[in-house]
Design an enzyme around this catalytic site. Structure first.
Site, mmCIF file in Angstrom:
data_model
loop_
_atom_site.group_PDB
_atom_site.id
_atom_site.type_symbol
_atom_site.label_atom_id
_atom_site.label_comp_id
_atom_site.label_asym_id
_atom_site.label_seq_id
_atom_site.Cartn_x
_atom_site.Cartn_y
_atom_site.Cartn_z
ATOM 1 N N LEU A 10 3.213 4.086 -2.482
ATOM 2 C CA LEU A 10 3.393 3.551 -1.321
ATOM 3 C C LEU A 10 2.314 4.244 -0.169
ATOM 4 C CD1 LEU A 10 7.228 4.032 -1.110
ATOM 5 C CD2 LEU A 10 5.942 2.129 -1.799
ATOM 6 N N GLY B 286 -16.542 7.594 6.826
ATOM 7 C CA GLY B 286 -16.008 8.219 8.104
ATOM 8 C C GLY B 286 -15.748 9.632 7.857
ATOM 9 N N CYS C 16 -1.161 13.068 0.443
ATOM 10 C CA CYS C 16 -1.305 12.721 -0.782
ATOM 11 C C CYS C 16 -2.555 13.065 -1.262
ATOM 12 C CB CYS C 16 -0.744 11.431 -1.183
ATOM 13 S SG CYS C 16 0.786 10.908 -1.286
ATOM 14 N N LYS D 294 -3.966 16.934 -1.432
ATOM 15 C CA LYS D 294 -2.966 17.813 -2.366
ATOM 16 C C LYS D 294 -3.056 17.233 -3.897
ATOM 17 C CE LYS D 294 1.674 16.321 -1.928
ATOM 18 N NZ LYS D 294 2.129 15.770 -3.383
ATOM 19 N N ARG E 230 -0.189 15.592 8.600
ATOM 20 C CA ARG E 230 -0.325 16.190 7.380
ATOM 21 C C ARG E 230 -1.993 16.024 6.914
ATOM 22 N NH1 ARG E 230 4.643 15.482 3.583
ATOM 23 N NH2 ARG E 230 4.548 13.358 4.329
HETATM 24 C C1 UDX Z 1 6.793 13.465 -1.147
HETATM 25 C C2 UDX Z 1 6.188 14.487 -2.101
HETATM 26 O O1 UDX Z 1 5.645 15.600 -1.276
HETATM 27 C C3 UDX Z 1 4.856 13.951 -2.728
HETATM 28 O O2 UDX Z 1 4.349 14.800 -3.733
HETATM 29 C C4 UDX Z 1 5.243 12.646 -3.248
HETATM 30 O O3 UDX Z 1 4.011 11.906 -3.729
HETATM 31 C C5 UDX Z 1 5.827 11.742 -2.029
HETATM 32 O O4 UDX Z 1 7.019 12.476 -1.808
HETATM 33 P P1 UDX Z 1 7.267 12.986 1.554
HETATM 34 O O5 UDX Z 1 8.355 12.070 1.089
HETATM 35 O O6 UDX Z 1 5.992 12.417 2.110
HETATM 36 O O7 UDX Z 1 6.254 13.293 0.150
HETATM 37 O O8 UDX Z 1 7.560 14.234 1.515
HETATM 38 P P2 UDX Z 1 8.501 14.571 2.963
HETATM 39 O O9 UDX Z 1 8.433 13.783 4.101
HETATM 40 O O10 UDX Z 1 8.222 16.175 3.370
HETATM 41 O O11 UDX Z 1 9.780 14.419 2.403
HETATM 42 C C6 UDX Z 1 10.461 15.427 1.507
HETATM 43 C C7 UDX Z 1 11.878 15.707 1.856
HETATM 44 O O12 UDX Z 1 12.702 16.275 1.029
HETATM 45 C C8 UDX Z 1 12.047 16.295 3.218
HETATM 46 O O13 UDX Z 1 13.091 15.575 4.091
HETATM 47 C C9 UDX Z 1 12.832 17.365 2.926
HETATM 48 O O14 UDX Z 1 13.910 18.014 3.691
HETATM 49 C C10 UDX Z 1 13.620 17.201 1.494
HETATM 50 N N1 UDX Z 1 13.852 18.210 0.520
HETATM 51 C C11 UDX Z 1 13.140 19.171 0.300
HETATM 52 C C12 UDX Z 1 15.300 18.413 -0.011
HETATM 53 O O15 UDX Z 1 15.956 17.622 0.405
HETATM 54 N N2 UDX Z 1 15.574 19.310 -0.860
HETATM 55 C C13 UDX Z 1 14.611 20.439 -1.226
HETATM 56 O O16 UDX Z 1 15.136 21.229 -2.031
HETATM 57 C C14 UDX Z 1 13.500 20.218 -0.606
HETATM 58 C C1 UDX Z 2 -2.093 7.190 -0.971
HETATM 59 C C2 UDX Z 2 -2.162 6.161 -1.792
HETATM 60 O O1 UDX Z 2 -3.164 5.309 -1.354
HETATM 61 C C3 UDX Z 2 -0.670 5.548 -2.187
HETATM 62 O O2 UDX Z 2 -0.874 4.739 -3.249
HETATM 63 C C4 UDX Z 2 0.381 6.522 -2.267
HETATM 64 O O3 UDX Z 2 0.013 7.133 -3.633
HETATM 65 C C5 UDX Z 2 0.221 7.805 -1.394
HETATM 66 O O4 UDX Z 2 -1.124 8.321 -1.236
HETATM 67 P P1 UDX Z 2 -1.642 7.171 1.975
HETATM 68 O O5 UDX Z 2 -1.909 8.665 1.759
HETATM 69 O O6 UDX Z 2 -0.298 6.761 2.643
HETATM 70 O O7 UDX Z 2 -1.488 6.697 0.508
HETATM 71 O O8 UDX Z 2 -2.847 6.334 2.755
HETATM 72 P P2 UDX Z 2 -4.149 5.673 2.335
HETATM 73 O O9 UDX Z 2 -4.212 4.359 2.932
HETATM 74 O O10 UDX Z 2 -4.622 5.827 0.828
HETATM 75 O O11 UDX Z 2 -5.189 6.569 3.038
HETATM 76 C C6 UDX Z 2 -5.569 8.042 2.586
HETATM 77 C C7 UDX Z 2 -6.604 8.616 3.494
HETATM 78 O O12 UDX Z 2 -7.875 8.060 3.123
HETATM 79 C C8 UDX Z 2 -6.424 8.397 5.101
HETATM 80 O O13 UDX Z 2 -6.826 9.437 5.620
HETATM 81 C C9 UDX Z 2 -7.625 7.101 5.195
HETATM 82 O O14 UDX Z 2 -8.093 7.355 6.649
HETATM 83 C C10 UDX Z 2 -8.642 7.525 4.433
HETATM 84 N N1 UDX Z 2 -9.337 6.333 3.930
HETATM 85 C C11 UDX Z 2 -8.923 5.166 3.281
HETATM 86 C C12 UDX Z 2 -10.863 6.540 3.915
HETATM 87 O O15 UDX Z 2 -11.237 7.359 4.820
HETATM 88 N N2 UDX Z 2 -11.716 5.240 3.885
HETATM 89 C C13 UDX Z 2 -11.027 4.375 3.091
HETATM 90 O O16 UDX Z 2 -11.847 3.433 2.784
HETATM 91 C C14 UDX Z 2 -9.782 4.294 2.701
#
Ligand code: UDX
Ligand code: UDX
Length: 434
Positions: free
Chosen positions: A153, A257, A264, A267, A331
């Site tokens: 996503l 850019g 994501c 990391k 982030r």
């Molecule tokens: C997470 C993962 O970090 C990432 O690797 C993965 O690809 C997508 O899912 P994200 O949903 O963006 O990313 O993270 P975040 O918005 O920080 O949500 C994680 C949630 O888990 C938080 O709401 C946190 O409070 C919760 N959490 C964390 C628990 O419920 N239990 C725990 O033990 C730790």
């Molecule tokens: C990414 C993956 O695309 C998605 O499939 C899922 O695994 C979560 O991680 P996300 O991090 O939400 O999604 O955004 P994405 O649209 O992939 O952009 C990531 C970063 O790359 C942004 O900082 C964006 O500005 C940058 N980007 C993207 C560029 O600099 N150039 C591009 O052409 C595309």
């Protein structure tokens, strides 16, 4: 079907809400009581377009519920998705302590068969460890499965990605687990016509890391080419367009850019390098991808330094705090690289972002925030564009020029035509265009 989602963040909340939307009964669990309270009160802990109304609709229909109790979550459903954070550990490897904790707690509370599904991005072979953990902490007479179902996503269009995925990948090692996941995704597969790929668990885990790292590599590649373009007098936009029309390359993720950010790519590339190293392969290609990403930011910073000469006491208006448009997520956002450097050099910074200000304020509470772009640009010696928000692309350049002390723009997203900007009287610096 009944489904529990543990971790109600950017991924868990979207996934759970979309499952409810297609008719499943979903309980979203989070150990952050504040977040659960916010959700129960009808508010949103994050910004994602279209999510709020979908949450409200499904809560009203009774298909979507929230809880702070993992015990309740374990009792609620046979299938439990793990969507907790997997932040970088102390050496860049993924920190799997939250995943482990969830596995342990589910194991302690389960009284019948459970399928634990890794949704968070985890290094290959995590499922093996999860399986060991669940076996260790659960009653020996209880059957369980572990599966991998990586999320793809993109923040900002996560709902669309959930309903119209390019593919759904599941990694399983039992027929029962495969059937359960197929039943969950069946409505999406039928409606979107996407492929439902079933493979072994290690392959599913690896598909996620390999996909994200490939996309990051594509961005670093185009950023590297943009540097050559600057030196050669070529235009990266034209080069990228010319490349992208080749169907084998494709036009997406070729925007040069300030480099990639977000929760994501940085990391995941780091974690992939580490797991490969651990397995005995030195993934030098990905180390270079990381190096290029960092150097791209340094390169844009040099443009600012060169333009301002002395940064101290200059006013810099920053447009865009989020790591990409349509999200409040900061982030690993480029803003977190540039703004501290500008502050250290004693610039005055004025900040604008339509949705990420609150999240940024948690880190920098005392800076000057503006809700109006022209107000933000007022008296600035330089305007720095860090996020490709449509509001920035569509801003009134006549008003911006009139408001600024010096009409200088450093555009980290290549939003404007250099020739047009010159004609409008701006000193315009962008990336990869002479
Ligand atoms: C997470 C993962 O970090 C990432 O690797 C993965 O690809 C997508 O899912 P994200 O949903 O963006 O990313 O993270 P975040 O918005 O920080 O949500 C994680 C949630 O888990 C938080 O709401 C946190 O409070 C919760 N959490 C964390 C628990 O419920 N239990 C725990 O033990 C730790
Ligand atoms: C990414 C993956 O695309 C998605 O499939 C899922 O695994 C979560 O991680 P996300 O991090 O939400 O999604 O955004 P994405 O649209 O992939 O952009 C990531 C970063 O790359 C942004 O900082 C964006 O500005 C940058 N980007 C993207 C560029 O600099 N150039 C591009 O052409 C595309």
């Amino acid at each position: 079907m009944k489904i529990t989602i543990v971790g109600t963040g950017y991924v868990g909340l979207v996934t759970g809400t979309c499952f409810a939307e297609i008719g499943h009964d979903v309980l979203c669990v989070d150990n952050d009581e504040r977040k659960i309270k916010v959700l129960k009160s009808g508010q949103m802990p994050i910004y994602e377009p279209g999510l709020e109304e979908m949450v409200h609709r499904n809560v009203a229909s009774g298909r979507l519920k929230f809880s702070g109790s993992i015990e309740e979550g374990t009792a609620f459903a046979e299938v439990i998705f793990i969507a907790v954070g997997t932040p970088p550990g102390y050496k860049g490897q993924a920190n799997l302590s939250y995943v482990e904790q969830v596995g342990r707690k589910v194991a302690e509370h389960m009284t019948g068969y459970r399928l634990l599904v890794e949704k968070s991005t985890v290094p290959v072979n995590t499922a093996e460890q999860l399986k060991r953990t669940v076996a260790k902490y659960s009653r020996s007479d209880i059957d369980f499965d572990v599966a991998s179902n990586p999320e793809f996503l993109r923040e900002g269009c996560a709902i669309d990605d959930a309903f119209k995925p390019d593919r759904i990948v599941v990694g399983v090692e039992s027929e029962r687990a495969g059937k359960l996941l197929q039943a969950i995704y069946d409505p999406i597969v039928k409606k979107s016509g996407c492929e439902f790929l079933q493979m072994n668990i290690a392959s599913a885990e690896l598909t996620k890391h390999a996909s994200n790292s490939f996309l990051a590599m594509k961005i670093s590649y185009i950023n590297a080419v943009s540097r050559v373009c600057e030196l050669a007098g070529a235009d990266i936009e034209q080069v990228a367009h010319g490349m992208g029309l080749d169907k084998r390359i494709g036009p997406r993720f070729l925007d040069a850019g300030v480099g990639y950010g977000g929760s994501c790519f940085p990391k995941d590339v780091d974690a992939f390098v580490h797991i490969a190293d651990h397995l005995g392969y030195d993934f030098e290609l990905l180390k270079e991808v990381q190096r290029i990403n960092h150097s791209q930011r340094e390169h844009v910073m040099k443009k600012i330094q060169h333009e301002l000469w002395v940064i101290q006491d200059k006013t810099v208006a920053v447009l865009g705090l989020a790591f990409k448009p349509e999200t409040d997520d900061v982030r690993e956002a480029p803003s977190l690289y540039f703004i501290p450097q500008l502050l250290e050099a004693r610039a005055r910074v004025k900040l604008w972002d339509p949705v990420a200000q609150e999240k940024f304020k948690e880190l920098h509470p005392t800076l000057d925030y503006y809700s109006d772009i022209v107000e933000c640009a007022k008296d600035a010696d330089l305007l720095l564009i860090l996020t490709d928000w449509p509001q920035v692309k569509g801003m009134d350049l006549v008003k911006i020029k009139g408001a600024m002390r010096c009409p200088v723009i450093v555009d980290g997203r290549n939003l404007f035509d250099p020739e047009d900007m010159k004609n409008r009287g701006f000193t315009y610096h962008c990336v990869g265009r002479a």
